[in-house]
Every structure is written in structure tokens, then in C-alpha cells.
Scaffold this motif. Structure first.
Motif, short mmCIF file in Angstrom:
data_model
loop_
_atom_site.label_atom_id
_atom_site.label_comp_id
_atom_site.label_asym_id
_atom_site.label_seq_id
_atom_site.Cartn_x
_atom_site.Cartn_y
_atom_site.Cartn_z
N SER A 386 0.83 -1.21 0.00
CA SER A 386 0.00 0.00 0.00
C SER A 386 0.86 1.25 0.00
O SER A 386 0.48 2.25 -0.62
N ALA A 390 0.71 4.17 -2.80
CA ALA A 390 0.52 5.59 -2.50
C ALA A 390 1.54 6.44 -3.25
O ALA A 390 1.25 7.56 -3.65
N THR A 416 -1.84 4.04 4.90
CA THR A 416 -2.96 4.95 4.63
C THR A 416 -3.39 5.66 5.91
O THR A 416 -3.68 6.85 5.91
#
Ligand code: ADP
Ligand code: MG
Length: 489
Positions: A386, A390, A416
Motif C-alpha cells: 500500500s 501511495a 494509509t
């Protein structure tokens, strides 16, 4: 890279000497029970709690072969690209020692279970094949403990009878770093196969290191000395270096090398004589009358072959081909099974190029610093994926990503969540950025004038000020685009 840079020679005033090394690696077989008895092999148990009547050599006890250990040896042989012998024989190797209750070790002498094979090393100067002479099965001895009492020696037989594979290399190694690479490669192969855990602290992998020297270019090998039972790669490298230098010094002062068994003193960094070299006949090897010759069916071997996992060399090739990695990157990522697994988890969901760099550079640095295994990584493959996403989507810059990563390492949190909580999201709104940029240019109008009259170096200064003004959150690409337009005016 040119090979010369990595050559290992001992140079004296009159000669250049080359070192020849062959290893006998003892690898403990992963198996719940011993080679010829049902006792447990668990490490770290209370002394003498895993000793059957067979292990303690009570009269009349009969060894029964553990089929699983045979499978493990065959598997390892296949992993070493070696010939599996359909017929092998267990021999008694006779010697007296307090931790060897039977007075002999059951080993294989003339007819080992595995014959010749080869292992490929990836050296900085290219790949190099190291020949395998043989792999045979044997029992481990017990352990004598000399440091618990000033007057007594204690004996722990928990290890007596545990299955070992002795992997004998050809004298193909030429430097401490090749030995380093060879032992690591063996360990990687056996870990992939699940046949030896390679844990050197626990003694699961140790080696007798044979060293001789010869003048560079000379065909004939010199007389070797065998350094017994070295249990760390670093010590192997040190022992070779110091032993080779000792031999060179002897030869250059007109003395001869006596073939003998030596011990490496890790504190003094020198080898010293332990005993003169024993010959095979000193052990009075003979076939163990309690054990029939071991006959394997080709189907037994084929069955194991068909179930072999993907091996490091194959995986390396696949990574190069499918993921466009360089051989170096691929090597690094496959050298531990768990690392390759981690990498493949990450790239299921994230960009390959970013993933490989983040793992090899950032993650490895953290694991190294914290002395952690990748299995214990505070950053899970999902979380790293993740983070990379990003970056790919422009939500955060590479620089901010490093900040987020640091927090991930400390907290194990999801990126996140961190990005949201800390307000680290990249400023990608052109209107907002324009405002910041105009402010910075106004505050530095003198420098804008200088820039416009040719001092182009100032460009970097403006970018720096803008990044500062945005607390590092400005999208660098957008900043560039807007700044260029603004400066032209
Ligand atoms: P032994 O039982 O006498 O130790 P092995 O055949 O088990 O004999 O092992 C011999 C080891 O020594 C092998 O690894 C081999 O490659 C290595 N070797 C043989 N000759 C030399 C030499 N001249 N210099 C260095 N190593 C050697
Ligand atoms: Mg030997």
C-alpha cells in the motif's frame, strides 16, 4: 567486474601463492527422530532426555533406519544436481571417545548415498561451478562438556545418533569469499528443500576446512591441512586466511607441510595442530553387520524428484525473466526463501520496480539494524504494497514515503492510516500550489531578478523554498511545471 579485483593471492617478495580449499560440510538433517532410533532430535532439551537404548549403545540393541532421513538425503542430493546411488552401504567408523558410547560411528565410506554433483556460485566476477564429490549419511556423536566443572567432564547424549549429511566438495574453492558464498549457497538450497535448517549457532551446519597452497600457475596441489569443526562462516574465512599464510611462511623458509588435523583458535586468529592426519585404515572401516545395504528403487527417487520445490537457481532465473530483475537483484531476493516469498507477496499488488528497491534498500536496512528476520518484519508485505501504491498514484512523494515508512517500522501501522493522521498527503492541487509558489517568488523577488538575468542555478533554491513552505508536501512534478511557467513571466 574483472575477476582480478577479487582474486585472492598471497604475495610475498619472491612469489605469488594460490590457495586451494575443499570443504566437508556437516549438515544436520531436519527430522523429528534420529537416524537409527526413534528418539527426538529437538534442540535445547535437558541433557540426556532424548537418548534411547540404541543411542546409548546398550548391548544387543539394533539400529533401524529412518526412512525419512533417507528421503532427506536424496532430496538434498537432487538439489546439488548430484547422482543418487541406488545402492549404498553403512559402515562402522571405529574410534574411542567418551561421547561415542558404541565405540564407532555409523557412517558411509566407500559407497555413499549420493555421488558427484555441482553447485553454482554467483560471484561478483561471474558464476563459478564447485564440484561436489559425495554426500553421505552418518550419525552425530554426543557432546562432551568440559566447562561446567574444573575436575569433571560431562557427557550429553541427546545429539548422539542424530542424522548428519556430510557434503564433501572437490578442491575447487580458491578464496575465503568463495567459501563464504559456497556455504551460503548450500544453506540456501537446503533451506529451500527443508532438509537442514542451516542454523550455525545451534551447530546444525559446520565444516571441516581443507587448505593447501601452491605457487600461482602450478598444476600440482600442495599438501593440505584440515581445520576441524568450524562453526561460522566468518571463522571459516579467518581460518583459511591464517592457515594459508602459515603454510606459505613454512614453504618459503624451506620447510614442508605435514598433512594434519588442526584447530582454529578464534581468539588468537591462528590454527594449531590437533593430531597428525588419520588414515582411513586407522578407523578400521567395515560394513555394519547390523544393517543391510541400502537399496533404493528408481521410483522412490523419481517420486521425490517430482515433488521437489522450485530451487534457488530456478527461482533466480524466473525472477530475471518474469520480473526483469538484474542478476544481482534476483540473487539478493532469492537467497532466502522467505525474502523471495515476501517480494512476491508485495508485487501481487504493487509496482515491481518500486517493490524491489524498497525491499533491497529500505527494508533490508531496517531488518539489519534491528537484527530481525524478514519473517519478523514490522512492515508486512501488504503494508509495503500500500505504501508503494501511495507513491505510484502520486498521493505521497518518495521523500514523504520514507517518513511514512519510518513510522510503519516503529508502529506496524498501515500507511494509509499514517498518511491521513499525520496529514502527509501530497499537495497536488495546482491552485493551492500556485498560491505557495507565488508567495515564495514574491518573498524572493531579488533572486527572481538574478535568475532572469541568467543565474539559473537559483532554480533549485526556489524548489527548496517551495517544498519548505509546503512542509514537504508539495507534489514535486507539479511544482516544477508551475514554477517554470511562473519564472518565465
Ligand atoms: P578425509 O576423510 O581424508 O578428510 P575426504 O575425501 O572426506 O577426505 O575430504 C577431503 C577434502 O579435502 C575434500 O573436500 C577435498 O576437496 C579436499 N582436498 C583434497 N585435496 C586437497 C588439497 N590439496 N588442498 C585442499 N583441499 C583438498
Ligand atoms: Mg575429513
Amino acid at each position: 567486474m574483472e575477476k582480478e579485483k577479487f582474486d585472492y593471492f598471497i604475495k610475498t617478495e619472491s612469489n605469488i601463492w594460490e590457495v586451494v580449499i575443499g570443504l566437508e560440510v556437516h549438515a544436520q538433517v531436519i527430522s523429528e527422530s534420529k537416524l537409527f532410533s526413534g528418539s527426538s532430535t529437538k534442540f535445547g532439551s535437558k541433557p540426556n532426555t532424548q537418548v534411547s537404548l540404541v543411542d546409548s549403545a546398550f548391548p544387543g540393541m539394533l539400529p533401524v533406519i529412518n526412512q525419512y532421513c533417507i528421503e532427506q538425503a536424496v532430496k538434498t542430493g537432487l538439489g546439488l544436481n548430484a547422482k543418487i546411488n541406488l545402492l549404498s552401504i553403512f559402515d562402522r567408523k571405529n574410534y574411542f571417545y567418551a561421547d561415542l558410547p558404541a565405540g564407532y560411528q555409523i557412517s558411509q565410506y566407500k559407497s555413499p548415498i549420493v555421488g558427484e554433483g555441482a553447485v553454482t556460485l554467483d560471484m561478483p566476477y561471474g558464476s563459478k561451478k564447485i564440484g561436489i564429490e559425495r554426500l553421505h549419511l552418518e550419525q552425530d556423536a554426543g557432546k562432551s562438556i568440559h566447562d561446567l566443572s574444573p575436575d569433571n567432564t560431562f557427557v550429553d547424549l541427546n545429539r548422539a545418533g542424530v542424522a548428519l549429511m556430510e557434503i564433501v566438495s572437490k578442491p575447487d574453492l580458491r578464496s575465503p569469499s568463495e567459501v563464504n558464498s559456497y556455504v551460503k549457497k548450500l544453506r540456501t538450497i537446503m533451506r529451500y528443500l527443508g532438509t537442514c535448517d542451516g542454523n550455525m549457532q545451534e551447530g546444525s551446519l559446520r565444516a571441516d576446512v581443507n587448505v593447501s597452497v601452491k605457487k600461482k600457475g602450478e598444476k600440482k596441489f600442495g599438501t593440505r591441512c584440515e581445520i576441524k569443526n568450524v562453526n561460522s562462516i566468518k571463522f571459516m574465512e579467518m581460518a583459511i586466511d591464517s592457515e594459508a599464510k602459515r603454510q606459505v611462511e613454512l614453504l618459503e623458509t624451506g620447510k614442508t607441510i605435514i598433512q594434519e588435523t588442526r584447530l582454529f583458535d578464534t581468539k588468537k586468529n591462528e590454527t594449531r595442530s590437533m593430531r597428525s592426519k588419520e588414515e582411513a585404515h586407522d578407523y578400521r572401516y567395515f560394513p555394519d553387520p547390523d544393517l543391510l545395504p541400502l537399496e533404493l528403487k528408481q521410483s522412490f527417487i523419481d517420486n521425490i524428484k517430482n515433488k521437489l520445490p522450485e530451487l534457488p537457481d530456478q527461482k533466480k532465473e524466473r525472477f530475471i525473466k518474469n520480473y526483469k530483475l538484474t542478476p544481482y537483484e534476483s540473487n539478493v531476493l532469492v537467497s532466502e526463501f522467505e525474502t523471495s516469498k515476501y517480494f512476491e507477496e508485495v508485487i501481487k499488488k504493487a509496482d515491481i520496480n518500486l517493490a524491489k528497491n524498497w525491499i533491497i534498500v529500505e527494508l533490508f536496512a531496517v531488518l539489519n539494524k534491528k537484527n530481525l528476520d524478514i519473517k519478523e518484519s514490522p512492515v508486512s508485505p501488504q503494508n509495503l504494497a500500500s505504501l508503494i501504491n501511495a507513491i505510484s498514484s502520486g498521493e505521497i512523494s518518495g521523500k514523504i514515503a520514507k517518513k511514512v515508512f519510518e513510522i510503519m517500522v516503529e508502529t506496524g501501522d498501515e500507511p494509509t492510516k499514517i498518511i491521513k493522521e499525520k496529514g502527509l498527503k501530497q499537495q497536488s492541487d495546482p491552485k493551492e500550489l500556485e498560491k505557495i509558489i507565488i508567495k515564495v517568488l514574491e518573498a524572493n523577488s531579488d533572486k527572481v531578478l538574478q535568475y532572469n538575468s541568467g543565474k539559473e542555478k537559483l532554480y533549485g533554491f526556489f524548489v527548496g523554498e517551495i517544498m519548505k513552505a509546503s512542509s514537504g508536501s508539495a507534489n514535486p512534478k507539479l511544482v516544477n511545471d508551475i514554477l517554470k511557467v511562473k519564472l518565465k513571466k
